[in-house]
Design a protein around this motif. Structure first.
Motif, PDB file in Angstrom:
ATOM      1  N   GLU A 244     -44.296  -0.001  21.614  1.00 40.12           N
ATOM      2  CA  GLU A 244     -45.562   0.721  21.646  1.00 40.12           C
ATOM      3  C   GLU A 244     -45.679   1.617  22.872  1.00 40.12           C
ATOM      4  N   ASN A 245     -44.946   1.284  23.937  1.00 41.74           N
ATOM      5  CA  ASN A 245     -45.009   2.100  25.150  1.00 41.74           C
ATOM      6  C   ASN A 245     -43.947   3.184  25.204  1.00 41.74           C
ATOM      7  N   LEU A 246     -42.898   3.062  24.396  1.00 40.45           N
ATOM      8  CA  LEU A 246     -41.746   3.957  24.468  1.00 40.45           C
ATOM      9  C   LEU A 246     -42.132   5.430  24.494  1.00 40.45           C
ATOM     10  N   PHE A 247     -42.893   5.876  23.504  1.00 43.93           N
ATOM     11  CA  PHE A 247     -43.211   7.296  23.384  1.00 43.93           C
ATOM     12  C   PHE A 247     -44.550   7.664  24.017  1.00 43.93           C
ATOM     13  N   TYR A 248     -45.218   6.711  24.634  1.00 44.46           N
ATOM     14  CA  TYR A 248     -46.519   6.969  25.236  1.00 44.46           C
ATOM     15  C   TYR A 248     -46.470   6.709  26.741  1.00 44.46           C
ATOM     16  N   ALA A 249     -46.848   5.509  27.202  1.00 43.89           N
ATOM     17  CA  ALA A 249     -46.894   5.240  28.642  1.00 43.89           C
ATOM     18  C   ALA A 249     -45.528   5.407  29.297  1.00 43.89           C
ATOM     19  N   SER A 250     -44.482   4.872  28.676  1.00 39.98           N
ATOM     20  CA  SER A 250     -43.144   4.961  29.280  1.00 39.98           C
ATOM     21  C   SER A 250     -42.667   6.405  29.375  1.00 39.98           C
ATOM     22  N   ALA A 251     -42.972   7.201  28.347  1.00 37.09           N
ATOM     23  CA  ALA A 251     -42.589   8.613  28.390  1.00 37.09           C
ATOM     24  C   ALA A 251     -43.313   9.330  29.520  1.00 37.09           C
ATOM     25  N   GLU A 252     -44.606   9.047  29.690  1.00 43.25           N
ATOM     26  CA  GLU A 252     -45.368   9.684  30.762  1.00 43.25           C
ATOM     27  C   GLU A 252     -44.848   9.266  32.128  1.00 43.25           C
TER      28      GLU A 252
END
Length: 343
Positions: A244-252
């Motif tokens: 769930e974080n891969l393309f959202y928080a982790s990408a940012e």
């Protein structure tokens, strides 16, 4: 677990990677049989009694640190770690909640993963400098680590490493609605966490969906261990959080890191071009191939000693398909790092 290793890998958010139909292939003997991967090696005490599994071999400096892809464990490096350890100390580990490590206590973002890895290495007295090797998702983690602890990192090798822009640019290829499909997939991952709390039973459809089946590349003993921890709440929760974080928080978080690593050796390995899948046109496949290669070229360009290599005959798991290429790339990065430190 074949599900965690192959079927849940995305080249871009717009298309799932083609997965061979293993049932149609002639059965082959397993390629990973070392029983070491069926049990924890060194459970290192972290904060508040939390433990993380660490596996180190060899001696020498810099230390090679192997970080696996989304939902994966130390076994991702089974075909390369022993060879690398002949030249220098080489360590792999299980991220929080995965493999034999204890449950995660915070979200599976690359910021948290990089901090965990740093704390783990310190707690285990594995001294820098490090050559970081990251597969898939961990391609972003090692960049965050190298940005945050720049003086401790002597080189990086990214094996099919994820990129912070792959989702946004990937979703723009093909039919509209690619982002919505990814978000549906995330809901399904969280549903598996709920199922794990109820108890996932081998042989049921929900077990097959959430855990997967035995991986023919691994021995029976290793598969039994993987299926056992794959059915646990801690694994399902950690894997869902990473996704769930891969393309959202982790990408940012990755996007906010430096884009210039000076002369640090950075070697990026990219899979050979895939044939188009049944749900895409050849033009879409060509665009996705060029996108993936462009993203990896961007990472290589972050160093004056950066290089991007297309690996013939390889899929997303280059370390399984062409382990000799990964071994050679890491040894090259180690050699350059040693030379630079000597100067």
């Amino acid at each position: 677990m074949r599900k965690s290793i192959a079927a849940v890998v995305w080249l871009s958010a717009g298309a799932m990677l083609p997965v061979p139909c293993l049932g149609q292939e002639k059965p082959r003997p397993p390629i990973v049989t070392d029983p070491i991967y069926a049990k924890p090696q060194q459970l290192v005490n972290m904060d508040h009694g939390r433990r993380m599994n660490l596996y180190c071999r060899g001696s020498g400096s810099p230390t090679v640190v192997l970080d696996a892809g989304m939902g994966d464990s130390t076994i991702a490096w089974a075909l390369v770690q022993s060879a690398l350890a002949r030249r220098t100390r080489t360590c792999s580990y299980d991220r929080a909640g995965l493999g034999f490590s204890d449950a995660a206590t915070r979200p599976g973002t690359v910021d948290n993963m990089a901090a965990d890895l740093h704390d783990l290495l310190r707690a285990a007295h594995v001294a820098p400098p490090y050559v970081l090797v990251g597969h898939s998702l961990a391609g972003m983690t090692v960049r965050v680590f190298a940005d945050r602890y720049r003086d401790e990192v002597a080189g990086m090798v990214l094996v099919e490493g994820s990129h912070e822009d792959q989702s946004v640019r990937g979703w723009a290829i093909g039919e509209p609605g690619q982002k919505a499909k990814w978000d549906v997939y995330l809901k399904e991952a969280h549903a598996c966490v709920d199922e794990a709390r109820k108890g996932l039973v081998k042989g049921t459809p929900v077990f097959a969906k959430c855990v997967g089946d035995a991986d023919p590349r691994f021995s029976t003993t290793i598969n039994e261990a993987q299926l056992a921890y794959g059915a646990s709440v801690k694994w399902q929760a950690a894997a869902a959080s990473e996704r769930e974080n891969l393309f959202y928080a982790s990408a940012e978080q990755t996007r906010a890191t430096r884009k210039d690593f000076g002369a640090m050796p950075i070697i990026v390995l990219t899979h050979a071009p895939y044939p188009k899948s049944k749900d895409e046109t050849q033009e879409q496949r060509n665009q996705r191939t060029l996108l993936w290669e462009d993203l990896h070229m961007q990472i290589a360009a972050m160093s004056t000693h950066g290089v991007n290599m297309i690996v013939p005959g390889s899929g997303h798991y280059v370390q399984y398909d062409r382990p000799e290429i990964v071994i050679d790339a890491v040894n090259q990065a180690v050699a350059i790092a040693k030379e630079q430190r000597a100067d």
